[in-house]
Design a protein around this motif. Structure first.
Motif, PDB file in Angstrom:
ATOM      1  N   CYS A  16       0.815  -1.219   0.000  1.00  0.00           N
ATOM      2  CA  CYS A  16       0.000   0.000   0.000  1.00  0.00           C
ATOM      3  C   CYS A  16       0.845   1.264   0.000  1.00  0.00           C
ATOM      4  CB  CYS A  16      -0.991   0.000   1.156  1.00  0.00           C
ATOM      5  SG  CYS A  16      -0.226   0.202   2.768  1.00  0.00           S
ATOM      6  N   GLY A  17       2.155   1.127  -0.166  1.00  0.00           N
ATOM      7  CA  GLY A  17       3.011   2.292  -0.304  1.00  0.00           C
ATOM      8  C   GLY A  17       3.805   2.696   0.923  1.00  0.00           C
ATOM      9  N   ILE A  18       3.711   1.966   2.024  1.00  0.00           N
ATOM     10  CA  ILE A  18       4.519   2.275   3.200  1.00  0.00           C
ATOM     11  C   ILE A  18       5.983   1.959   2.889  1.00  0.00           C
ATOM     12  CG2 ILE A  18       5.004   1.701   5.609  1.00  0.00           C
ATOM     13  CD1 ILE A  18       1.990   1.033   5.894  1.00  0.00           C
ATOM     14  N   ARG A  19       6.220   0.791   2.312  1.00  0.00           N
ATOM     15  CA  ARG A  19       7.555   0.400   1.871  1.00  0.00           C
ATOM     16  C   ARG A  19       7.657   0.649   0.372  1.00  0.00           C
ATOM     17  NH1 ARG A  19       9.185  -5.153   4.642  1.00  0.00           N
ATOM     18  NH2 ARG A  19      10.955  -3.993   5.404  1.00  0.00           N
ATOM     19  N   ASP A  24       3.267  -4.494   2.691  1.00  0.00           N
ATOM     20  CA  ASP A  24       3.448  -3.720   3.912  1.00  0.00           C
ATOM     21  C   ASP A  24       2.174  -3.568   4.740  1.00  0.00           C
ATOM     22  OD1 ASP A  24       2.164  -2.005   2.161  1.00  0.00           O
ATOM     23  OD2 ASP A  24       3.871  -0.675   1.929  1.00  0.00           O
ATOM     24  N   LEU A  25       1.080  -4.145   4.315  1.00  0.00           N
ATOM     25  CA  LEU A  25      -0.166  -4.089   5.078  1.00  0.00           C
ATOM     26  C   LEU A  25      -0.802  -5.467   5.024  1.00  0.00           C
ATOM     27  CD1 LEU A  25      -2.103  -2.115   6.589  1.00  0.00           C
ATOM     28  CD2 LEU A  25      -3.379  -1.976   4.450  1.00  0.00           C
ATOM     29  N   ALA A  26      -1.204  -5.972   6.185  1.00  0.00           N
ATOM     30  CA  ALA A  26      -1.756  -7.327   6.241  1.00  0.00           C
ATOM     31  C   ALA A  26      -2.948  -7.373   7.182  1.00  0.00           C
ATOM     32  CB  ALA A  26      -0.698  -8.320   6.721  1.00  0.00           C
ATOM     33  N   ILE A  27      -3.772  -8.364   6.971  1.00  0.00           N
ATOM     34  CA  ILE A  27      -4.824  -8.696   7.919  1.00  0.00           C
ATOM     35  C   ILE A  27      -4.669 -10.180   8.238  1.00  0.00           C
ATOM     36  CG2 ILE A  27      -6.532  -9.120   6.101  1.00  0.00           C
ATOM     37  CD1 ILE A  27      -8.662  -8.150   8.135  1.00  0.00           C
ATOM     38  N   VAL A  28      -4.714 -10.494   9.516  1.00  0.00           N
ATOM     39  CA  VAL A  28      -4.640 -11.875   9.981  1.00  0.00           C
ATOM     40  C   VAL A  28      -5.910 -12.127  10.768  1.00  0.00           C
ATOM     41  CG1 VAL A  28      -3.354 -13.549  11.366  1.00  0.00           C
ATOM     42  CG2 VAL A  28      -2.122 -11.745  10.131  1.00  0.00           C
ATOM     43  N   ARG A  29      -6.576 -13.237  10.447  1.00  0.00           N
ATOM     44  CA  ARG A  29      -7.876 -13.516  11.059  1.00  0.00           C
ATOM     45  C   ARG A  29      -7.954 -14.958  11.512  1.00  0.00           C
ATOM     46  NH1 ARG A  29     -13.084 -15.492   9.146  1.00  0.00           N
ATOM     47  NH2 ARG A  29     -14.734 -14.521  10.353  1.00  0.00           N
ATOM     48  N   SER A  30      -8.500 -15.133  12.694  1.00  0.00           N
ATOM     49  CA  SER A  30      -8.823 -16.463  13.180  1.00  0.00           C
ATOM     50  C   SER A  30     -10.173 -16.835  12.578  1.00  0.00           C
ATOM     51  CB  SER A  30      -8.915 -16.459  14.702  1.00  0.00           C
ATOM     52  OG  SER A  30      -9.432 -17.684  15.164  1.00  0.00           O
ATOM     53  N   VAL A  31     -10.271 -18.015  12.023  1.00  0.00           N
ATOM     54  CA  VAL A  31     -11.524 -18.450  11.407  1.00  0.00           C
ATOM     55  C   VAL A  31     -12.632 -18.540  12.461  1.00  0.00           C
ATOM     56  CG1 VAL A  31     -12.648 -20.308  10.123  1.00  0.00           C
ATOM     57  CG2 VAL A  31     -10.300 -19.641   9.559  1.00  0.00           C
ATOM     58  N   VAL A  66      -5.276  -5.896  11.887  1.00  0.00           N
ATOM     59  CA  VAL A  66      -4.642  -5.279  10.733  1.00  0.00           C
ATOM     60  C   VAL A  66      -3.254  -4.832  11.178  1.00  0.00           C
ATOM     61  CG1 VAL A  66      -4.754  -3.401   9.062  1.00  0.00           C
ATOM     62  CG2 VAL A  66      -6.857  -4.522   9.817  1.00  0.00           C
ATOM     63  N   LEU A  67      -2.248  -5.210  10.395  1.00  0.00           N
ATOM     64  CA  LEU A  67      -0.853  -4.943  10.744  1.00  0.00           C
ATOM     65  C   LEU A  67      -0.154  -4.208   9.619  1.00  0.00           C
ATOM     66  CD1 LEU A  67      -0.230  -8.659  11.664  1.00  0.00           C
ATOM     67  CD2 LEU A  67      -0.599  -6.846  13.327  1.00  0.00           C
ATOM     68  N   ASN A  68       0.854  -3.406   9.974  1.00  0.00           N
ATOM     69  CA  ASN A  68       1.688  -2.814   8.930  1.00  0.00           C
ATOM     70  C   ASN A  68       3.148  -3.052   9.263  1.00  0.00           C
ATOM     71  OD1 ASN A  68       2.914  -0.637  10.420  1.00  0.00           O
ATOM     72  ND2 ASN A  68       1.013   0.486  10.286  1.00  0.00           N
ATOM     73  N   SER A  69       3.987  -2.914   8.263  1.00  0.00           N
ATOM     74  CA  SER A  69       5.424  -3.036   8.484  1.00  0.00           C
ATOM     75  C   SER A  69       6.137  -1.940   7.712  1.00  0.00           C
ATOM     76  CB  SER A  69       5.937  -4.407   8.026  1.00  0.00           C
ATOM     77  OG  SER A  69       5.938  -4.491   6.629  1.00  0.00           O
ATOM     78  N   GLY A  70       7.322  -1.612   8.167  1.00  0.00           N
ATOM     79  CA  GLY A  70       8.101  -0.611   7.473  1.00  0.00           C
ATOM     80  C   GLY A  70       7.962   0.777   8.040  1.00  0.00           C
ATOM     81  N   VAL A  71       7.307   0.914   9.204  1.00  0.00           N
ATOM     82  CA  VAL A  71       7.137   2.223   9.812  1.00  0.00           C
ATOM     83  C   VAL A  71       7.624   2.133  11.258  1.00  0.00           C
ATOM     84  CG1 VAL A  71       5.505   4.034  10.430  1.00  0.00           C
ATOM     85  CG2 VAL A  71       5.090   2.643   8.424  1.00  0.00           C
ATOM     86  N   ALA A  72       8.596   2.955  11.598  1.00  0.00           N
ATOM     87  CA  ALA A  72       9.065   3.033  12.989  1.00  0.00           C
ATOM     88  C   ALA A  72       8.504   4.315  13.588  1.00  0.00           C
ATOM     89  CB  ALA A  72      10.582   3.027  13.030  1.00  0.00           C
ATOM     90  N   ASN A  73       7.480   4.191  14.409  1.00  0.00           N
ATOM     91  CA  ASN A  73       6.782   5.356  14.959  1.00  0.00           C
ATOM     92  C   ASN A  73       7.078   5.583  16.427  1.00  0.00           C
ATOM     93  OD1 ASN A  73       5.476   5.744  12.511  1.00  0.00           O
ATOM     94  ND2 ASN A  73       3.845   4.340  13.068  1.00  0.00           N
ATOM     95  N   ALA A  74       8.234   5.181  16.893  1.00  0.00           N
ATOM     96  CA  ALA A  74       8.492   5.227  18.324  1.00  0.00           C
ATOM     97  C   ALA A  74       8.735   6.629  18.866  1.00  0.00           C
ATOM     98  CB  ALA A  74       9.677   4.325  18.665  1.00  0.00           C
ATOM     99  N   ALA A  75       9.420   7.476  18.159  1.00  0.00           N
ATOM    100  CA  ALA A  75       9.792   8.791  18.688  1.00  0.00           C
ATOM    101  C   ALA A  75       8.948   9.879  18.040  1.00  0.00           C
ATOM    102  CB  ALA A  75      11.277   9.042  18.448  1.00  0.00           C
TER     103      ALA A  75
END
Length: 108
Positions: A16-19, A24-31, A66-75
């Motif tokens: 989705c353009g983060i990386r 870089d964007l996912a959804i994980v679902r328990s059935v 919903v999860l994303n990766s590639g973004v460090a938002n700590a500071a």
């Protein structure tokens, strides 16, 4: 190994353009309905996205996240703190779940 290696989970991911190029964007679902749990830092400084995730987990009965990766938002400073005090949007009805069953963290 895939996040769906455990029986009863489905997932999907997109770019989705983060990386620059990778998913870089996912959804994980328990059935089936499930109990949500997370592991957070014990650092004295709690980043705004961690605080939002803790709040979302406490307020929802997550069956999907919903999860994303590639973004460090700590500071993120004051902006992150003020952003985390606003209600976080929930992906309503994701993958057939109701809004209380789908949780997310949002960048600060």
């Amino acid at each position: 190994m895939s996040v769906t290696a455990a029986r009863g989970f489905v997932a999907g991911g997109v770019h989705c353009g983060i990386r620059r190029a990778a998913s870089d964007l996912a959804i994980v679902r328990s059935v089936e309905p499930a109990v949500g749990a997370a592991l957070f830092t014990v650092n004295r400084v709690l980043a705004a996205p961690c605080a939002v995730s803790q709040l979302n987990l406490a307020q929802a009965e997550p069956q999907a996240v919903v999860l994303n990766s590639g973004v460090a938002n700590a500071a993120t400073g004051e902006r992150g703190s003020s952003t985390r005090s606003r209600p976080a949007p929930r992906p309503g009805g994701c993958s057939g779940c109701g809004p209380r069953r789908c949780s997310s963290a949002r960048p600060a």
